[in-house]
Enzyme design. Structure first.
Site, PDB file in Angstrom:
ATOM      1  N   GLY A  96       1.085  -0.921   0.182  1.00 15.09           N
ATOM      2  CA  GLY A  96      -0.241   0.172   0.273  1.00 15.09           C
ATOM      3  C   GLY A  96       0.605   1.580   0.217  1.00 15.09           C
ATOM      4  N   CYS A 152       5.700  -6.251   2.009  1.00 15.64           N
ATOM      5  CA  CYS A 152       5.416  -4.561   1.609  1.00 15.64           C
ATOM      6  C   CYS A 152       4.648  -3.727   2.650  1.00 15.64           C
ATOM      7  CB  CYS A 152       5.065  -4.123   0.524  1.00 15.64           C
ATOM      8  SG  CYS A 152       6.501  -2.262  -0.039  1.00 15.64           S
ATOM      9  N   TYR A 153       4.008  -3.224   2.554  1.00 13.65           N
ATOM     10  CA  TYR A 153       3.464  -2.692   3.458  1.00 13.65           C
ATOM     11  C   TYR A 153       3.352  -3.511   4.478  1.00 13.65           C
ATOM     12  CZ  TYR A 153      -0.194   0.173   6.266  1.00 13.65           C
ATOM     13  OH  TYR A 153      -1.170   1.273   7.329  1.00 13.65           O
ATOM     14  N   HIS A 182       7.931  -7.264  -3.771  1.00 13.32           N
ATOM     15  CA  HIS A 182       6.627  -7.797  -4.507  1.00 13.32           C
ATOM     16  C   HIS A 182       6.933  -9.172  -4.708  1.00 13.32           C
ATOM     17  CE1 HIS A 182       4.409  -4.452  -3.576  1.00 13.32           C
ATOM     18  NE2 HIS A 182       4.982  -3.758  -3.543  1.00 13.32           N
ATOM     19  N   GLU A 237       4.322 -10.907  -6.268  1.00 16.29           N
ATOM     20  CA  GLU A 237       3.170 -11.398  -6.943  1.00 16.29           C
ATOM     21  C   GLU A 237       3.293 -11.073  -8.953  1.00 16.29           C
ATOM     22  OE1 GLU A 237       3.589  -8.745  -4.690  1.00 16.29           O
ATOM     23  OE2 GLU A 237       2.447  -7.768  -4.982  1.00 16.29           O
ATOM     24  N   ASP A 262     -18.836 -11.307 -21.374  1.00 16.81           N
ATOM     25  CA  ASP A 262     -19.023 -11.721 -20.116  1.00 16.81           C
ATOM     26  C   ASP A 262     -20.629 -11.959 -20.527  1.00 16.81           C
ATOM     27  OD1 ASP A 262     -16.658 -10.814 -19.511  1.00 16.81           O
ATOM     28  OD2 ASP A 262     -16.767  -8.558 -18.667  1.00 16.81           O
ATOM     29  N   LYS A 278     -11.553 -11.219 -16.185  1.00 15.29           N
ATOM     30  CA  LYS A 278     -12.028 -11.794 -17.187  1.00 15.29           C
ATOM     31  C   LYS A 278     -11.302 -12.900 -18.350  1.00 15.29           C
ATOM     32  CE  LYS A 278     -13.826  -9.196 -21.492  1.00 15.29           C
ATOM     33  NZ  LYS A 278     -15.074  -8.895 -21.190  1.00 15.29           N
TER      34      LYS A 278
END
Ligand code: XMP
Length: 510
Positions: free
Chosen positions: A51, A78-79, A167, A169, A226, A366
């Site tokens: 964050g 991180c945060y 990070h 991710e 969708d 998606k």
């Protein structure tokens, strides 16, 4: 499931995606949520995201520290790491050691989620932090260090608590997937049972219970991925009790209404075509303001849909293809983001018609919906269709919308898409389309002066439409498209190329 608490990082959704790639369900909640709002019996692990704030700042986001006593494994990123350090009595440092971008960490302890590497091994990682942990909290051990963050990762000696300053991710941390996998499978002991087959099976069962016979449901199909996949899934549960409408607004791409209807009819759905072309174009006559156009289209769409819905008996439910990013955006940490454009996805319908909503994809991205579509044996043509905005060509015709200008844009757009497809680029682009500008310019054709309209070409790459980069199309393709448009489309004498990314531009021009 793995629960992810969002402290406002731009990468939070990416954490959720990564976890789901391991076939484990994950959900993002704002960091301000109350643990009481969650079914904690389902939570097998907690991830605290990054964050932008500083943990010790007065304006740090509110956080209920009961989350940290849940008795499930915790991973702070991180945060999230700084929060854990602060909570457990460590010290944070600020400023001098800021690190943004690629970095290298050295493993100091091969333990827990770090046990895939030996002590002394070096990993390439992506850092993005101002603050860092200066002094370890008691009970914690340093797991990795980097130049800018002597404590780049840590864990608790006896409890399943892990933390990373970098990070895991993002793709720029190549070993990040292994770290996350070690947390999800190893520490949190999640089983990889969140598969498309399971999802379909459970959804069909749930929808059948939610809408018991003889209750009926309706769905507005746009022909996009969708809503179409949602309708096919719901039809599995409700069969003939699902009624679909496809509203032709007259603002579709060339021949699209017919081709969408043809494709929908192959899917065993009961679809009614509503020809509302004249009504939409009539209401839009003389309107140039982008927001006014959007509002008019939203309103008329609801009116048309309502008229048809009311003609059916026993309708209690409305199916919508709402996706996870649509939901999460409205509950962001700092409150809903400013309205840049009024997006119309049959938004006002549920309140107006008092229907209950069926939104089977509220928790999906998606690309996950595309996977489901494949599992449901839907044709690639539908699944690979590029996104198309609800208000259609109205937001690509700058200035007044007239039947003639719609035709001009349809023709130019058709040529562009035809060539993009021929080049094999269609599926690799997030979107590619033509825009009709409110600009006339002077040209020369044959020996005569012309004063005609301008077409802009737009092609972008994007992950989710939130950010986008313009695509670098081959010169030969652009030459062909430009030549063909000027030669084949009456009223156009100039073609320009849009090379703006989002931000600061948006994908659509209005
Ligand atoms: P912008 O132009 O805001 O668009 O960068 C982001 C993505 O959303 C699509 N878009 C819409 N989709 N209803 C929709 O369903 C709308 O009103 C709408 N406006 C834009 C756009 O095509 C892009 O993919």
């Amino acid at each position: 499931m793995i629960l992810i608490l969002d402290f406002g990082s731009q990468y939070t959704q990416l954490i959720a995606r990564r976890v789901r790639e391991f076939n484990v369900y994950s959900e993002v909640k704002p960091c301000t949520s109350d643990p009481a709002s969650v079914d904690l019996s389902k939570v097998k692990g907690l991830i605290l995201s990054g964050g932008p704030a500083s943990v010790t700042d007065a304006d740090a986001p509110a956080f209920n520290s009961e989350w940290l006593s849940l008795n499930v494994p915790i991973l702070g990123i991180c945060y999230g790491m700084q929060l854990l350090a602060h909570h457990h009595g460590g010290t944070l440092g600020r400023g001098a050691a800021r690190e943004y971008g690629p970095s290298t960490v050295t493993i100091e302890s091969s333990y827990g989620i770090f046990d895939s590497w030996k002590k002394g091994e070096r990993l390439a990682v992506w850092m993005s932090h101002g603050d860092h942990v200066e002094k370890l909290p008691s009970g914690f051990v340093s797991a990795a260090s980097s130049g800018g963050a002597p404590i780049a990762a840590m864990y608790h000696a006896t409890k399943p608590i892990f933390a990373l300053q970098f990070h895991p991710e993002v793709v720029h941390t190549p070993e990040g997937k292994t770290l996350l996998k070690n947390f999800v499978y190893g520490s949190a002991k999640c089983a990889p049972d969140w598969t498309p087959e399971n999802f379909i099976e459970q959804s069909v069962k749930r929808i059948a219970e939610q809408v018991p016979a003889p209750a009926q449901a309706i769905c507005a199909l746009s022909g996009g991925v969708d809503s179409t996949v949602a309708a096919v899934l719901v039809a599995r549960a409700l069969g003939e009790r699902l009624h679909c409408f496809f509203v032709d607004t007259g603002l579709m791409r060339k021949n699209e209404a017919a081709s969408v209807m043809a494709r929908l009819n192959e899917l065993d759905l009961s679809v009614t075509l509503v020809d509302a072309r004249e009504r939409f174009l009539g209401e839009l006559k003389g309107v140039s303001d982008p927001e006014k156009k959007r509002k008019i289209i939203g309103r008329v769409f609801i009116e048309v849909f309502e008229e048809h819905a009311k003609s059916l008996k026993g309708v209690t439910h409305l199916v919508q293809g709402t996706l996870y990013p649509d939901v999460i955006e409205s509950v962001s940490v700092r409150g809903p983001s400013a309205t840049i454009k009024t997006h119309h996805n049959v938004g006002g319908l549920p309140e107006r018609l008092k229907f209950s909503l069926i939104e089977p994809f509220r928790e999906l991205f998606k690309d996950e919906v595309r996977v489901l579509g494949r599992e449901l044996h839907m044709p690639q043509e539908i699944l690979q269709r590029q996104p198309f905005p609800g208000p259609g060509l109205a937001v690509r015709i700058l200035g007044e919308i007239t039947p003639e200008r719609v035709r001009t844009l349809q023709e130019a757009d058709h040529i562009f898409l035809e060539e993009v497809r021929a080049e094999g680029l269609y599926a690799g682009l997030w979107q590619s389309f033509a825009v009709l500008l409110p600009v006339k310019s002077v040209g020369v054709m044959g020996d005569g002066r012309t004063y005609e309209e301008t077409i802009a070409l737009r092609a972008v790459h994007s992950e989710d439409g939130m950010t986008a980069d313009w695509a670098f199309l081959p010169e030969s393709l652009l030459r062909r498209v430009s030549n063909r448009i000027v030669n084949e489309v009456k009223g156009v004498n100039r073609v320009v190329l849009d090379i703006s990314s989002k931000p600061p531009a948006t994908i659509e021009w209005e």
